[in-house]
Design an enzyme around this catalytic site. Sequence first.
Site, PDB file in Angstrom:
ATOM      1  CB  SER A 165      22.066  13.230  76.378  1.00  0.00           C
ATOM      2  OG  SER A 165      22.858  12.863  75.294  1.00  0.00           O
ATOM      3  CE1 TYR A 192      17.696  16.425  73.884  1.00  0.00           C
ATOM      4  CE2 TYR A 192      19.738  15.654  73.078  1.00  0.00           C
ATOM      5  CZ  TYR A 192      18.496  15.534  73.810  1.00  0.00           C
ATOM      6  OH  TYR A 192      18.519  14.463  74.528  1.00  0.00           O
ATOM      7  CE  LYS A 211      18.085  16.320  77.585  1.00  0.00           C
ATOM      8  NZ  LYS A 211      16.913  15.981  78.523  1.00  0.00           N
TER       9      LYS A 211
HETATM   10  P1  NAD Z   1       9.962  11.218  74.070  1.00  0.00           P
HETATM   11  O1  NAD Z   1       9.704  12.375  73.377  1.00  0.00           O
HETATM   12  O2  NAD Z   1       9.425   9.850  73.618  1.00  0.00           O
HETATM   13  O3  NAD Z   1       9.413  11.637  75.620  1.00  0.00           O
HETATM   14  C1  NAD Z   1       9.495  12.860  76.150  1.00  0.00           C
HETATM   15  C2  NAD Z   1       8.132  13.177  76.581  1.00  0.00           C
HETATM   16  O4  NAD Z   1       8.114  14.444  77.087  1.00  0.00           O
HETATM   17  C3  NAD Z   1       7.010  13.199  75.388  1.00  0.00           C
HETATM   18  O5  NAD Z   1       5.929  12.188  75.803  1.00  0.00           O
HETATM   19  C4  NAD Z   1       6.712  14.626  75.461  1.00  0.00           C
HETATM   20  O6  NAD Z   1       5.445  14.680  75.210  1.00  0.00           O
HETATM   21  C5  NAD Z   1       7.044  15.243  76.739  1.00  0.00           C
HETATM   22  N1  NAD Z   1       7.372  16.692  76.856  1.00  0.00           N
HETATM   23  C6  NAD Z   1       7.925  17.417  76.148  1.00  0.00           C
HETATM   24  N2  NAD Z   1       7.821  18.444  76.606  1.00  0.00           N
HETATM   25  C7  NAD Z   1       7.013  18.705  77.757  1.00  0.00           C
HETATM   26  C8  NAD Z   1       6.612  19.778  78.203  1.00  0.00           C
HETATM   27  N3  NAD Z   1       7.247  21.052  78.230  1.00  0.00           N
HETATM   28  N4  NAD Z   1       5.713  19.319  79.240  1.00  0.00           N
HETATM   29  C9  NAD Z   1       5.239  18.143  79.633  1.00  0.00           C
HETATM   30  N5  NAD Z   1       5.628  17.099  78.843  1.00  0.00           N
HETATM   31  C10 NAD Z   1       6.525  17.281  77.717  1.00  0.00           C
HETATM   32  O7  NAD Z   1      11.605  11.125  74.523  1.00  0.00           O
HETATM   33  P2  NAD Z   1      12.368   9.953  75.189  1.00  0.00           P
HETATM   34  O8  NAD Z   1      13.401   9.374  73.896  1.00  0.00           O
HETATM   35  O9  NAD Z   1      11.508   9.117  75.926  1.00  0.00           O
HETATM   36  O10 NAD Z   1      13.354  10.891  75.847  1.00  0.00           O
HETATM   37  C11 NAD Z   1      13.291  11.243  77.372  1.00  0.00           C
HETATM   38  C12 NAD Z   1      14.222  12.172  77.843  1.00  0.00           C
HETATM   39  O11 NAD Z   1      15.411  11.471  77.809  1.00  0.00           O
HETATM   40  C13 NAD Z   1      14.150  13.360  77.168  1.00  0.00           C
HETATM   41  O12 NAD Z   1      14.579  14.409  78.325  1.00  0.00           O
HETATM   42  C14 NAD Z   1      15.298  13.229  76.267  1.00  0.00           C
HETATM   43  O13 NAD Z   1      16.033  14.467  75.853  1.00  0.00           O
HETATM   44  C15 NAD Z   1      16.375  12.221  77.100  1.00  0.00           C
HETATM   45  N6  NAD Z   1      17.114  11.520  76.186  1.00  0.00           N
HETATM   46  C16 NAD Z   1      16.807  10.692  75.009  1.00  0.00           C
HETATM   47  C17 NAD Z   1      17.821  10.169  74.450  1.00  0.00           C
HETATM   48  C18 NAD Z   1      17.046   9.094  73.180  1.00  0.00           C
HETATM   49  O14 NAD Z   1      17.867   8.769  72.332  1.00  0.00           O
HETATM   50  N7  NAD Z   1      15.834   8.883  73.298  1.00  0.00           N
HETATM   51  C19 NAD Z   1      19.044  10.151  74.783  1.00  0.00           C
HETATM   52  C20 NAD Z   1      19.421  11.092  75.918  1.00  0.00           C
HETATM   53  C21 NAD Z   1      18.644  11.615  76.614  1.00  0.00           C
HETATM   54  C1  UD1 Z   2      22.032  11.553  68.195  1.00  0.00           C
HETATM   55  C2  UD1 Z   2      22.321  13.077  68.489  1.00  0.00           C
HETATM   56  C3  UD1 Z   2      22.598  13.151  70.028  1.00  0.00           C
HETATM   57  C4  UD1 Z   2      21.414  12.589  70.889  1.00  0.00           C
HETATM   58  C5  UD1 Z   2      21.193  11.058  70.607  1.00  0.00           C
HETATM   59  C6  UD1 Z   2      20.154  10.492  71.151  1.00  0.00           C
HETATM   60  C7  UD1 Z   2      23.194  14.240  66.289  1.00  0.00           C
HETATM   61  C8  UD1 Z   2      24.271  14.732  65.951  1.00  0.00           C
HETATM   62  N1  UD1 Z   2      23.404  13.736  67.740  1.00  0.00           N
HETATM   63  O1  UD1 Z   2      23.305  10.964  68.372  1.00  0.00           O
HETATM   64  O2  UD1 Z   2      22.705  14.584  70.338  1.00  0.00           O
HETATM   65  O3  UD1 Z   2      21.710  12.627  72.229  1.00  0.00           O
HETATM   66  O4  UD1 Z   2      21.113  10.848  68.928  1.00  0.00           O
HETATM   67  O5  UD1 Z   2      20.001   9.043  70.665  1.00  0.00           O
HETATM   68  O6  UD1 Z   2      21.947  13.994  65.853  1.00  0.00           O
HETATM   69  N2  UD1 Z   2      23.438   7.224  61.297  1.00  0.00           N
HETATM   70  C9  UD1 Z   2      23.320   6.833  59.977  1.00  0.00           C
HETATM   71  N3  UD1 Z   2      22.291   6.822  59.292  1.00  0.00           N
HETATM   72  C10 UD1 Z   2      21.052   7.444  59.865  1.00  0.00           C
HETATM   73  C11 UD1 Z   2      21.189   7.432  61.233  1.00  0.00           C
HETATM   74  C12 UD1 Z   2      22.427   7.403  61.828  1.00  0.00           C
HETATM   75  O7  UD1 Z   2      24.576   6.350  59.443  1.00  0.00           O
HETATM   76  O8  UD1 Z   2      20.210   7.544  58.942  1.00  0.00           O
HETATM   77  C13 UD1 Z   2      24.630   6.906  62.293  1.00  0.00           C
HETATM   78  C14 UD1 Z   2      25.205   8.201  62.663  1.00  0.00           C
HETATM   79  O9  UD1 Z   2      26.305   8.748  61.814  1.00  0.00           O
HETATM   80  C15 UD1 Z   2      26.053   7.581  63.968  1.00  0.00           C
HETATM   81  C16 UD1 Z   2      25.029   6.314  64.394  1.00  0.00           C
HETATM   82  O10 UD1 Z   2      24.261   5.914  62.990  1.00  0.00           O
HETATM   83  O11 UD1 Z   2      27.258   7.084  63.831  1.00  0.00           O
HETATM   84  C17 UD1 Z   2      23.964   6.644  65.465  1.00  0.00           C
HETATM   85  O12 UD1 Z   2      23.144   7.815  65.126  1.00  0.00           O
HETATM   86  P1  UD1 Z   2      22.022   8.332  66.078  1.00  0.00           P
HETATM   87  O13 UD1 Z   2      21.124   7.017  66.222  1.00  0.00           O
HETATM   88  O14 UD1 Z   2      21.409   9.483  65.299  1.00  0.00           O
HETATM   89  O15 UD1 Z   2      22.512   8.733  67.328  1.00  0.00           O
HETATM   90  P2  UD1 Z   2      23.848   9.634  67.478  1.00  0.00           P
HETATM   91  O16 UD1 Z   2      24.407  10.378  66.612  1.00  0.00           O
HETATM   92  O17 UD1 Z   2      24.919   9.117  68.482  1.00  0.00           O
END
Ligand code: NAD
Ligand code: UD1
Length: 338
Positions: A127, A152, A156
């Site tokens: 991330s 969290y 990462k």
């Molecule tokens: P998600 O929660 O939809 O998917 C993660 C999946 O992992 C879920 O289906 C959950 O059931 C499964 N899981 C969690 N712990 C587990 C375990 N111990 N054993 C087996 N399965 C397990 O999340 P996502 O948005 O699809 O994210 C996928 C990956 O990308 C994650 O590692 C997340 O941290 C990373 N990531 C997501 C974002 C985002 O904004 N969505 C941003 C940066 C990184």
């Molecule tokens: C958040 C997480 C980050 C994670 C990422 C995944 C925090 C502090 N950071 O980042 O660790 O990797 O999600 O996608 O939670 N916002 C509003 N109102 C809301 C929600 C968000 O104004 O109700 C604003 C936030 O202040 C930010 C932007 O929208 O400026 C995006 O927010 P968000 O979607 O939560 O993502 P990140 O803050 O970038």
Amino acid sequence: MNILVTGGTGFIGSHTLVELYQAGHRAVVVDNLCNSSQQVLGRVERLLGLAEGEIPFYEVDICDEQGLERMLERHSVDACIHFAGLKAVGESVEKPWLYYSNNIGGTLTLLKVMERHGCKNMVFSSSATVYGEAAAMPLVEDCPKGQCTNPYGWTKSMIEQVLTDVQRADAEWNIVLLRYFNPVGAHPSGLIGENPRGVPNNLMPYITQVAAGQRRELCIFGSDYPTPDGTGVRDYIHVCDLALSHIAALGAVARRCGLEVYNIGTGKGYSVLEMVQTFERVNGVKVPYRIGERRAGDVAECWCDPSKARRELGWQAKLGLEDMVRDSWHWQQSCGMP
Ligand code: NAD
Ligand code: UD1
């Protein structure tokens, strides 16, 4: 290739499954369903025109060594795309042990079992959060990693270090760290998307729930940031583009890349107000909002230079903000459907 997909029923995992099969790969899915449902797999199969149950699925926790072992005894895999993990920032502050043990402990167990089965290829979901509060934008891969503001984020950052050391110790490993920026949107079919449980933390699901009348108004966290309109700026990326970056990363693994890190974003930053206004214009719906306090831990802006991925992986995001807000809204309207 035959790919082990951990977390494959989740938001990004399910979209990546679609792209994997469309690119001619196959998958074995492992998920403990703690944040997803097995129904998602049926929808992916429907989307791909596969028979029900055609994608092998194991309801296994990645911390369960025996469970992973039994699965890999039955399936020979060429690489793993490792999505499984917990991702709620606020929850990670309340339950740090859970996050460290699930995300880091699970990854260590997974690595051990993969190594035992001779599979030393991995694409890992990292991330942008690992950069912490950076001095300047855009972020490039060799910017130093920073101080994370929550457990969290630290999981990462620490997993990146673990994987770097594992690859340094044994050059047979090929590992790609993908640093995602802000994934939004959904598959245009409306069959799969993100289903946050409870009150959404992230901006886009909050916007769609307000637009749908499920929540009264959006609270914009701060309007006094040093950005053009005072609201926070992020690099939003459509989840289908993000999914395709994993297919490109598998190419690097197959070319025996060693360890590589890539930013996965569009390279463009949009403010919260721009997101709201674009959502309203494209979808013809209102998103009532009010300006609130800054959220602890937020940075003013976070956007990347994604040119390393373009140069080396041949990948770049193709979908724009209008696609993101349109597909997010379409998913919000269809996600209750059978
Ligand atoms: P998600 O929660 O939809 O998917 C993660 C999946 O992992 C879920 O289906 C959950 O059931 C499964 N899981 C969690 N712990 C587990 C375990 N111990 N054993 C087996 N399965 C397990 O999340 P996502 O948005 O699809 O994210 C996928 C990956 O990308 C994650 O590692 C997340 O941290 C990373 N990531 C997501 C974002 C985002 O904004 N969505 C941003 C940066 C990184
Ligand atoms: C958040 C997480 C980050 C994670 C990422 C995944 C925090 C502090 N950071 O980042 O660790 O990797 O999600 O996608 O939670 N916002 C509003 N109102 C809301 C929600 C968000 O104004 O109700 C604003 C936030 O202040 C930010 C932007 O929208 O400026 C995006 O927010 P968000 O979607 O939560 O993502 P990140 O803050 O970038």
